[in-house]
Design a protein around this motif. Structure first.
Motif, mmCIF file in Angstrom:
data_model
loop_
_atom_site.group_PDB
_atom_site.id
_atom_site.type_symbol
_atom_site.label_atom_id
_atom_site.label_comp_id
_atom_site.label_asym_id
_atom_site.label_seq_id
_atom_site.Cartn_x
_atom_site.Cartn_y
_atom_site.Cartn_z
ATOM 1 N N PHE A 63 31.329 53.596 51.435
ATOM 2 C CA PHE A 63 31.358 53.656 49.970
ATOM 3 C C PHE A 63 30.089 53.010 49.433
ATOM 4 O O PHE A 63 29.666 51.955 49.913
ATOM 5 C CB PHE A 63 32.582 52.919 49.412
ATOM 6 N N ARG A 64 29.478 53.648 48.429
ATOM 7 C CA ARG A 64 28.280 53.105 47.786
ATOM 8 C C ARG A 64 28.499 53.104 46.276
ATOM 9 O O ARG A 64 29.152 53.999 45.721
ATOM 10 C CB ARG A 64 27.055 53.974 48.111
ATOM 11 N N ASN A 65 27.932 52.083 45.611
ATOM 12 C CA ASN A 65 28.011 52.002 44.150
ATOM 13 C C ASN A 65 26.606 51.747 43.607
ATOM 14 O O ASN A 65 25.764 51.161 44.287
ATOM 15 C CB ASN A 65 28.954 50.872 43.725
ATOM 16 N N GLY A 66 26.384 52.180 42.402
ATOM 17 C CA GLY A 66 25.111 51.931 41.741
ATOM 18 C C GLY A 66 25.040 52.706 40.452
ATOM 19 O O GLY A 66 25.839 53.614 40.195
ATOM 20 N N PRO A 67 24.086 52.366 39.598
ATOM 21 C CA PRO A 67 23.921 53.134 38.361
ATOM 22 C C PRO A 67 23.508 54.562 38.668
ATOM 23 O O PRO A 67 22.602 54.801 39.462
ATOM 24 C CB PRO A 67 22.810 52.364 37.614
ATOM 25 N N GLY A 68 24.180 55.513 38.045
ATOM 26 C CA GLY A 68 23.877 56.916 38.297
ATOM 27 C C GLY A 68 23.390 57.657 37.076
ATOM 28 O O GLY A 68 22.806 58.730 37.178
ATOM 29 N N TYR B 214 18.855 55.363 43.074
ATOM 30 C CA TYR B 214 18.816 54.094 43.794
ATOM 31 C C TYR B 214 20.048 53.262 43.463
ATOM 32 O O TYR B 214 20.333 52.981 42.296
ATOM 33 C CB TYR B 214 17.565 53.298 43.423
ATOM 34 N N GLY B 215 20.804 52.901 44.505
ATOM 35 C CA GLY B 215 22.052 52.184 44.293
ATOM 36 C C GLY B 215 21.901 50.689 44.445
ATOM 37 O O GLY B 215 20.807 50.151 44.644
ATOM 38 N N THR C 36 28.149 47.886 40.454
ATOM 39 C CA THR C 36 27.422 47.017 41.379
ATOM 40 C C THR C 36 27.929 47.061 42.815
ATOM 41 O O THR C 36 27.132 47.106 43.752
ATOM 42 C CB THR C 36 27.436 45.561 40.863
ATOM 43 N N GLN C 37 29.213 47.034 43.042
ATOM 44 C CA GLN C 37 29.772 47.041 44.395
ATOM 45 C C GLN C 37 31.072 47.820 44.390
ATOM 46 O O GLN C 37 31.711 47.996 43.340
ATOM 47 C CB GLN C 37 29.992 45.596 44.874
ATOM 48 N N VAL C 38 31.459 48.302 45.557
ATOM 49 C CA VAL C 38 32.748 48.971 45.728
ATOM 50 C C VAL C 38 33.284 48.533 47.083
ATOM 51 O O VAL C 38 32.556 48.527 48.076
ATOM 52 C CB VAL C 38 32.618 50.505 45.609
ATOM 53 N N ILE C 39 34.563 48.148 47.113
ATOM 54 C CA ILE C 39 35.123 47.593 48.349
ATOM 55 C C ILE C 39 36.578 48.006 48.482
ATOM 56 O O ILE C 39 37.318 48.070 47.481
ATOM 57 C CB ILE C 39 34.971 46.057 48.365
ATOM 58 N N TYR C 40 36.973 48.319 49.703
ATOM 59 C CA TYR C 40 38.369 48.660 49.987
ATOM 60 C C TYR C 40 39.030 47.444 50.610
ATOM 61 O O TYR C 40 38.638 46.977 51.681
ATOM 62 C CB TYR C 40 38.445 49.856 50.931
ATOM 63 N N TRP C 41 40.046 46.904 49.911
ATOM 64 C CA TRP C 41 40.712 45.699 50.392
ATOM 65 C C TRP C 41 42.153 45.691 49.904
ATOM 66 O O TRP C 41 42.427 45.999 48.747
ATOM 67 C CB TRP C 41 39.989 44.438 49.883
ATOM 68 N N GLY C 42 43.052 45.322 50.771
ATOM 69 C CA GLY C 42 44.457 45.206 50.397
ATOM 70 C C GLY C 42 45.053 46.518 49.912
ATOM 71 O O GLY C 42 45.937 46.524 49.038
ATOM 72 N N GLY C 43 44.569 47.648 50.465
ATOM 73 C CA GLY C 43 45.086 48.940 50.055
ATOM 74 C C GLY C 43 44.531 49.449 48.746
ATOM 75 O O GLY C 43 45.004 50.464 48.230
ATOM 76 N N LYS C 44 43.520 48.776 48.200
ATOM 77 C CA LYS C 44 42.931 49.188 46.928
ATOM 78 C C LYS C 44 41.427 49.405 47.084
ATOM 79 O O LYS C 44 40.754 48.632 47.780
ATOM 80 C CB LYS C 44 43.147 48.112 45.848
ATOM 81 N N LEU C 45 40.917 50.434 46.423
ATOM 82 C CA LEU C 45 39.478 50.633 46.315
ATOM 83 C C LEU C 45 39.060 50.136 44.934
ATOM 84 O O LEU C 45 39.513 50.657 43.915
ATOM 85 C CB LEU C 45 39.118 52.111 46.479
ATOM 86 N N LEU D 236 23.447 51.192 61.868
ATOM 87 C CA LEU D 236 23.055 50.870 60.501
ATOM 88 C C LEU D 236 23.104 52.150 59.685
ATOM 89 O O LEU D 236 22.563 53.179 60.096
ATOM 90 C CB LEU D 236 21.638 50.299 60.463
ATOM 91 N N LEU D 237 23.782 52.083 58.552
ATOM 92 C CA LEU D 237 23.861 53.213 57.633
ATOM 93 C C LEU D 237 23.053 52.880 56.385
ATOM 94 O O LEU D 237 23.248 51.827 55.778
ATOM 95 C CB LEU D 237 25.317 53.489 57.246
ATOM 96 N N THR D 238 22.146 53.748 56.014
ATOM 97 C CA THR D 238 21.363 53.537 54.796
ATOM 98 C C THR D 238 21.108 54.885 54.132
ATOM 99 O O THR D 238 21.016 55.922 54.810
ATOM 100 C CB THR D 238 20.035 52.811 55.103
ATOM 101 N N VAL D 239 21.019 54.877 52.819
ATOM 102 C CA VAL D 239 20.689 56.082 52.056
ATOM 103 C C VAL D 239 19.198 56.036 51.748
ATOM 104 O O VAL D 239 18.692 55.043 51.218
ATOM 105 C CB VAL D 239 21.511 56.168 50.757
#
Length: 498
Positions: A54-59, A484-485, A138-147, A446-449
């Motif tokens: 998952f990636r986040n950033g201004p689009g 650019y994210g 700014t960020q996106v994270i999957y935790w506790g069953g929630k994105l 390593l994963l990068t865009v």
């Protein structure tokens, strides 16, 4: 402490390995929302690489001809790249915050941005308007069953991890109240997610949250520190939360009068010390270096820190590795961020700080002078002594420049490895994904865009984290560019694949 030798890279490009026009292409809006299998692949996607990046950033950087003053004011766009059985699927979607929905309907900006974007109509239209849009960018994270899509000045937004549909603001089961912040730089310590919230003022309130694996808040405590604090990131160890209070002031008058954005009112104070704030994580700290639950503040040389690589405790000391700047880059009113003159700005560089709590002294040394940002470590090494660090970096080993390379540092041997996308490629934050059942800390990918300015599209690049001197394991050519994210995360859960 070990002294690190600077890596010399045998460049095949001139010292200035980019041109600004190429770099500017990554700041175009992506207004389409897409959903497709990535079929244009060079190399082979590892079958063992299973999960979702998952990636986040201004689009979105413009509405009806009116551009944002600073890219950080752009609305948040989530990208999901799901890996399954040697294939990859792409999906992107904007976070439907209340402000985004309103502005989409109106076809224009209705809110001021934190970093300088004003509503159309000049200062009079912005006078006494303190409403800020939660841009969830700014960020996106999957935790506790929630994105969760995160933005440090407000509550998180919950998304459907399969479709990226916005489900609404998430108040963490009532722990957060409307208007409460939940920062965009959580740290994961094994089975705990640790995060914070900042409420700045003449004195600053820092609230620390710890969530268990189910997403339940199991610990929350609040502390006050003197002075205004502009804090984007923090570091943790098993016993502490560590914050750098940069030497800045905030003059609210130009913001109140509608002349400037809030970010333009923050000024760096050269020569003033940077404060390092140490807050114990737990009530029982009998075995800790700091033998009480009070905030302790250390001072070090002047500088500005956005991001920390890691921190750890060892030999009755606390170590923090951080990306440091000589000063805070100014947000100039009416300037165009696409015309950034990199050569006139000081680069971010990697420094190590050594704290001795028994006598409250701080030592520091530079670990990497190459311009670098967006540090990444093995997830199991967060808060622990570690060996390998990965960063986005400039291609050349001196001066300031856009990030075009991925740098690996072996903190034990001082060896460096560099993979570069120069001259026409521009990289994002690297995300380290460990190989399952790996024996070595750097065994993984390593994963990068990477924005490819020649083709005006982005690639998802998979690198062998053990050896960046090799060609990429795979390049996944997208059908479009990704602006650019900022930050992202990886989960072994596979979402969005039909």
């Amino acid at each position: 402490m070990q002294t690190f030798e600077l890596y010399e890279h045998a460049s095949t490009f001139p010292v200035k390995s980019y041109n600004r026009e190429d770099w500017q292409g990554g700041y175009q809006s992506l207004k389409e929302e897409l959903d497709y299998w990535i079929d244009d692949v060079e190399g082979q996607i590892p079958g063992e690489l299973q999960g979702t990046l998952f990636r986040n950033g201004p689009g979105l950087f413009d509405r009806n001809g009116h551009r944002v003053q600073h890219p950080f004011d752009g609305d948040g766009m989530i990208c999901a790249i799901a890996f399954q059985n040697g294939r990859a699927h792409f999906r992107n979607r904007y976070v439907r915050t209340a402000g985004f929905v309103e502005e989409e309907k109106a076809g224009k900006f209705l809110y001021r941005g934190v970093f300088g974007t004003q509503k159309p109509g000049g200062w009079l239209a912005n006078l006494f308007d303190f409403k800020l849009k939660n841009i969830a960018n700014t960020q996106v994270i999957y935790w506790g069953g929630k994105l969760l899509a995160l933005w440090e000045a407000a509550e998180p937004h919950r998304l459907d991890p399969h479709t990226l549909e916005t489900l609404g603001i998430d108040y963490l089961d009532g722990v957060l109240q409307p208007g409460d912040a939940f920062a965009a730089h959580p740290r994961i310590d094994r089975n705990r997610l640790v995060n914070f919230a900042i409420k700045p003022g003449l004195s600053t309130t820092i609230t620390i949250y710890e969530l268990d694996e189910t997403g339940k808040v199991v610990q929350r405590h609040t502390h006050s520190v003197p002075g205004f604090a502009f804090i984007h990131d923090f570091a943790i160890t098993p016993n502490y939360c560590i914050f750098f209070q940069n030497p800045v002031t905030f003059n609210p008058l130009p913001f109140i009068m509608g002349w400037q954005g809030a970010g333009e009112c923050v000024k760096f104070r050269p020569g003033e010390p940077t404060r390092i704030i140490i807050i114990p994580r737990h009530t029982n700290v009998e075995d800790s270096l700091i033998q009480n639950r009070q905030v302790q503040i250390f001072e070090t040389q002047s500088g500005f820190v956005f991001h920390h690589a890691n921190a750890f405790e060892q030999d009755n000391k606390i170590y923090i590795d951080s990306i440091c700047y000589e000063s805070l880059p100014k947000v100039e009113p009416n300037s165009d961020y696409r015309q950034t003159d990199f050569e006139t700005l000081s680069p971010g560089q990697l420094w190590r700080f050594e704290l001795k709590p028994e006598n409250k002294t701080v030592g520091s040394q530079i670990l990497e002078s190459r311009c670098c940002e967006f540090p990444s470590v093995h997830p199991a090494k967060v808060g622990q002594p570690y060996r390998y660090l990965y960063l986005g970096a400039a291609h050349a080993d001196g001066g300031n420049a856009p990030l075009q390379a991925i740098l690996k540092i072996d903190l034990t041997s001082s060896e460096r490895q560099l993979w570069s996308a120069a001259p026409q490629g521009f990289v994002s934050e690297p995300i380290f994904v460990p190989r399952s059942n790996a024996d070595n800390e750097d065994d993984g990918w390593l994963l990068t865009v990477v924005y490819d300015s020649i083709c005006d599209r982005s690639d998802v690049v998979i690198l062998n984290a053990r050896d960046l001197n090799q060609e990429p394991v795979a390049r996944l050519h997208l059908k479009h560019h990704i602006p650019y994210g900022l930050h992202g995360s990886f989960t072994p859960e596979i979402f969005g694949v039909r």
